[in-house]
Design an enzyme around this catalytic site. Structure first.
Site, PDB file in Angstrom:
ATOM      1  CG  HIS A 135      -0.167   0.073   2.523  1.00  0.00           C
ATOM      2  ND1 HIS A 135       0.184   1.248   3.120  1.00  0.00           N
ATOM      3  CD2 HIS A 135       0.347  -0.914   3.283  1.00  0.00           C
ATOM      4  CE1 HIS A 135       0.857   1.000   4.213  1.00  0.00           C
ATOM      5  NE2 HIS A 135       0.986  -0.321   4.340  1.00  0.00           N
ATOM      6  CG  HIS A 144      12.240  -3.922 -14.494  1.00  0.00           C
ATOM      7  ND1 HIS A 144      13.098  -4.593 -15.331  1.00  0.00           N
ATOM      8  CD2 HIS A 144      11.396  -4.869 -14.030  1.00  0.00           C
ATOM      9  CE1 HIS A 144      12.779  -5.877 -15.375  1.00  0.00           C
ATOM     10  NE2 HIS A 144      11.747  -6.068 -14.589  1.00  0.00           N
TER      11      HIS A 144
END
Ligand SMILES: CC(C)(COP(=O)(O)OP(=O)(O)OC[C@H]1O[C@@H](n2cnc3c(N)ncnc32)[C@H](O)[C@@H]1OP(=O)(O)O)[C@@H](O)C(=O)NCCC(=O)NCCS
Length: 208
Positions: A135, A144
């Site tokens: 979260h 990436h």
């Protein structure tokens, strides 16, 4: 269904084709790459040089820069000049993405990845296979996150950073732009810009 054009014909592109096939939103129309000479068609997909795009009206297609190298994705986006709205957001149906998460155009979320509540992921990012983005993460463009990475809650990752396979970042840490985090690293402190760090706990390393 939107017609999808993948830019790049390597291994990463193959995985993205699978995502497109698994979704009911996209069909792969063409795969283009500077290494392809001429144009041919296999299994209904056009394989062509990147210059093939010049012959198209880009507004009729969706695009994805299907190249794993973060700097290369940035360079190709700048060179082609295709508007950002024409870049697809590709999410494999087995990925779990919170309704409150935001994902930028050009980003791919691969099989079994999780993106949890209120995370914001930038443009042209890769959330690779089985990566967990907990979260309230903030991920800038061209990041990436490799397979099996765990970004705990409230982690920030700067533009262009590559987090190697299986690395973990503990909650609340900030990693600067254009860093490389080694495979299997555990990041327990903030990391500056343009740093390569690896190990448990992750420390700056010097290339041999
Ligand atoms: C961290 C990394 C970028 C370093 O690559 P590099 O700059 O070429 O570094 P080198 O291979 O020259 O290694 C330099 C030192 O770091 C060590 N090292 C390299 N990678 C390491 C890692 N992941 N964890 C711990 N130590 C590592 C090497 O053993 C070497 O140590 P030494 O000086 O004691 O011999 C690379 O090893 C890595 O882990 N890349 C991530 C790849 C990945 O996960 N890709 C996912 C694609 S989907």
């Amino acid at each position: 269904m939107d017609k999808l054009i993948l830019i790049g014909a390597g291994g990463h592109s193959k995985v993205i084709q699978d995502i497109a096939n698994a979704s009911n939103e996209f069909e792969t129309f063409a795969v283009v790459d500077d290494a392809i000479d001429g144009t041919n068609q296999t299994d209904g997909i056009i394989y062509a040089n990147t210059s093939f795009i010049d012959s198209l009206q880009v507004e009729h297609f969706k695009f994805c820069i299907a190249i794993g190298n973060n700097a290369t994705r940035r360079e190709i986006f700048a060179t082609l000049g295709i508007p950002i709205e024409q870049y697809a957001v590709l999410i494999h149906p087995t990925a779990v993405v919170s309704k409150s998460a935001e994902i930028g155009n050009g980003t791919v979320v691969m099989p079994n990845a999780v993106v949890n509540a209120d995370s914001i992921i930038g443009k042209h990012c890769i959330v690779n296979t089985a990566a967990v983005v907990e979260h309230d993460n903030r991920m800038e463009d061209y990041v990436h996150i490799s397979p099996n990475v765990t970004l705990s809650g409230i982690v920030s990752i700067g533009e262009g950073t590559h987090v190697g396979s299986g690395a973990t970042v503990i909650p609340g840490k900030i990693i600067g732009c254009w860093c490389t985090i080694g495979a299997g690293a555990v990041v327990v402190g903030n990391i500056g810009k343009h740093v390569t760090a690896a190990g448990v706990p992750a420390k700056k390393i010097v290339k041999n």
